[in-house]
Design an enzyme around this catalytic site. Structure first.
Site, PDB file in Angstrom:
ATOM      1  CG  PHE A   1      -6.809  -6.752  13.376  1.00 60.89           C
ATOM      2  CD1 PHE A   1      -6.805  -8.006  13.977  1.00 60.89           C
ATOM      3  CD2 PHE A   1      -7.585  -6.557  12.241  1.00 60.89           C
ATOM      4  CE1 PHE A   1      -7.567  -9.048  13.447  1.00 60.89           C
ATOM      5  CE2 PHE A   1      -8.351  -7.600  11.710  1.00 60.89           C
ATOM      6  CZ  PHE A   1      -8.341  -8.838  12.318  1.00 60.89           C
TER       7      PHE A   1
ATOM      8  CG  ASP B   1      -3.946  -2.504   7.443  1.00 60.52           C
ATOM      9  OD1 ASP B   1      -4.979  -2.013   6.963  1.00 60.52           O
ATOM     10  OD2 ASP B   1      -3.934  -3.585   8.069  1.00 60.52           O
TER      11      ASP B   1
ATOM     12  CE  LYS C   1     -12.772  -3.538   8.952  1.00 59.67           C
ATOM     13  NZ  LYS C   1     -11.410  -4.019   9.182  1.00 59.67           N
TER      14      LYS C   1
HETATM   15  C1  LIG Z   1     -10.590  -5.218   9.201  1.00 54.12           C
HETATM   16  C2  LIG Z   1      -9.132  -5.044   9.078  1.00 54.12           C
HETATM   17  C3  LIG Z   1      -8.326  -5.995   8.435  1.00 54.12           C
HETATM   18  C4  LIG Z   1      -8.871  -7.311   7.921  1.00 54.12           C
HETATM   19  O1  LIG Z   1      -9.859  -7.144   6.966  1.00 54.12           O
HETATM   20  P1  LIG Z   1     -10.815  -8.393   6.586  1.00 54.12           P
HETATM   21  O2  LIG Z   1     -11.634  -7.865   5.455  1.00 54.12           O
HETATM   22  O3  LIG Z   1     -11.621  -8.692   7.799  1.00 54.12           O
HETATM   23  O4  LIG Z   1      -9.946  -9.511   6.204  1.00 54.12           O
HETATM   24  C5  LIG Z   1      -6.968  -5.724   8.306  1.00 54.12           C
HETATM   25  N1  LIG Z   1      -6.440  -4.593   8.779  1.00 54.12           N
HETATM   26  C6  LIG Z   1      -7.179  -3.653   9.399  1.00 54.12           C
HETATM   27  C7  LIG Z   1      -6.522  -2.398   9.893  1.00 54.12           C
HETATM   28  C8  LIG Z   1      -8.540  -3.855   9.595  1.00 54.12           C
HETATM   29  O5  LIG Z   1      -9.271  -2.952  10.249  1.00 54.12           O
END
Ligand SMILES: *Cc1c(COP(=O)(O)O)cnc(C)c1O
Length: 403
Positions: free
Chosen positions: A139, A224, A253
């Site tokens: 994701f 990421d 986050k």
């Molecule tokens: C939450 C998340 C995103 C996206 O972040 P947003 O602030 O919602 O755009 C991307 N990559 C990972 C691994 C995430 O957990």
């Protein structure tokens, strides 16, 4: 009309229906506790999806936000700002020889990393390579580029045409990765523990293959760390659990203690591909988010939050392994690192998840069968034990464990 009915109706009347919301309206939160409109207390084992890593409304973060609001809220990136310099120095110290680009969310950080990869290949290396390889189950966000990068069909449904330049390969499949690299490949982008995908760690041998291939084919490695970073897994960055050398890290986050903020950290040679006017964002690196982030990083260091997350994570996993022993036919696997923990059930977990919520435990159910725990890192061991006891008890109910 009950509280929840009132919220349901008004939310569906006025807010786009992009979320299947929990039947809980949160009035306030403090530390590890959420409170609803009847002042009922809940134990927060989700921390706003790994955002409030130091708990809700940490008094020192609140104070730094208040002070900064009096001094300077926003001025734009047309000006020098000391708050950005302070934060960038602190953040790049966790990833030496790098520079920071500040933005507002995870998707925006990944979008920045994708743009930087393309531009680095075109402008610094003078090459036509552009393709980014990502993994099934990943994701990476909801913008067009990041949803194209995401390895889950449900996220892309109805948004065709997707962006060119991405290839998704099977998670932890070394052979598939090796075969998929072509003259167009520019980068590999991974989460070392897939969060949304069900708390799934990459294997050591897959990581070794990634490193080998990045070296061999001169590929960029983008990690990421949006969910896994900022002390969550018992290291500052989750990739520190592995022998991995990223070129770009994305974070968001938990970075600013609950305020919206993201960042791209890129090695100096890669970062040099961004020149004036090549990329930007109005709110990125706002002084108020920077000060909240600085305070967050300061507290993590001062209060030994990283080693505490590691220690509590071990304790939680041990408690859950005991629950698994008592219900071997109900729990398939306990996974995770530090305080990022997934409990994979052998059946759809919706009823158990709801029963836990009714007992006052807030957590997330992902991929239908995985109970995902991302508690505030300041959580107490007794809290974690009380959750294990509740789960053990509910798994004893035949009715809750039927699909
Ligand atoms: C939450 C998340 C995103 C996206 O972040 P947003 O602030 O919602 O755009 C991307 N990559 C990972 C691994 C995430 O957990």
């Amino acid at each position: 009309m009950s509280e929840v009915d009132f919220f349901q109706k008004n939310t569906s009347d006025y807010i786009c229906p992009t979320y299947a919301r929990y039947p809980l309206a949160v009035k306030k939160a403090k530390g590890c506790k959420l409170y609803d409109f009847e002042d009922r207390e809940y134990l927060d084992l989700l921390a706003g999806i790994s955002v409030c890593n130091l708990g809700h409304s940490h008094p020192e973060i609140v104070e730094s936000i208040k002070q900064q609001a009096e001094k300077l809220i926003h001025v734009s990136n047309l000006f020098y700002q000391e708050e950005q310099i302070q934060l960038a120095r602190k953040l790049t110290a966790t990833f030496p020889d790098s520079k920071a680009f500040f933005c507002n969310s995870g998707a925006e950080a990944n979008e920045g990393a994708i743009k930087l990869t393309r531009r680095y290949m075109q402008k610094i290396k003078n090459q036509t390579r552009f393709e980014i390889i990502t993994l099934t189950g990943s994701f990476h966000g909801r913008t067009m580029a990041t949803l194209t990068a995401t390895g889950q069909d449900k996220i892309k449904d109805g948004f065709a045409p997707l962006l060119p330049g991405f290839k998704i390969i099977r998670f932890n499949d070394e052979q598939h990765l090796e075969q998929s690299i072509t003259k167009d490949t520019a980068a590999i982008m991974i989460e070392v523990i897939q969060g949304e995908g069900g708390v799934k760690p990459v294997t050591k041998s897959f990581v070794a293959k990634i490193s080998e291939l990045c070296q061999k084919h001169d590929l960029l490695l983008i990690v990421d760390e949006i969910q896994t970073g900022i002390a969550r897994t018992g290291r500052f960055w989750a990739h520190e659990h592995y022998q991995l050398k990223p070129d770009i890290i994305t974070t968001a986050k938990a970075l600013a203690g609950g305020l919206p903020m993201g960042a791209v950290l890129a090695r100096n040679n890669v970062a040099s591909a961004f020149g004036p006017g090549t990329h930007g964002t109005t709110f990125g690196g706002s002084p108020i988010s920077c000060m909240a982030a600085l305070k967050t990083l300061e507290i993590i260091e001062r209060d030994n939050i990283i080693s505490m997350a590691a220690q509590k994570g071990l304790m939680l996993q041990a408690e859950l392994e005991n629950v698994k022993k008592r219900h071997p036919e109900k729990i398939r696997e306990i996974r995770g690192q530090g305080l990022m923990v997934g409990i994979e059930l052998t059946f759809p977990g919706n009823k158990i998840w709801l029963a836990l919520l009714e007992k006052g435990f807030v957590l997330n159910l992902t991929q239908d069968t995985v109970l995902r725990l991302l508690p505030p890192l300041i959580i107490e061991e007794d809290h974690l034990k009380s959750f294990a006891v509740a789960l053990d008890q509910l798994l004893g109910s035949k009715e809750l464990c039927e699909p």
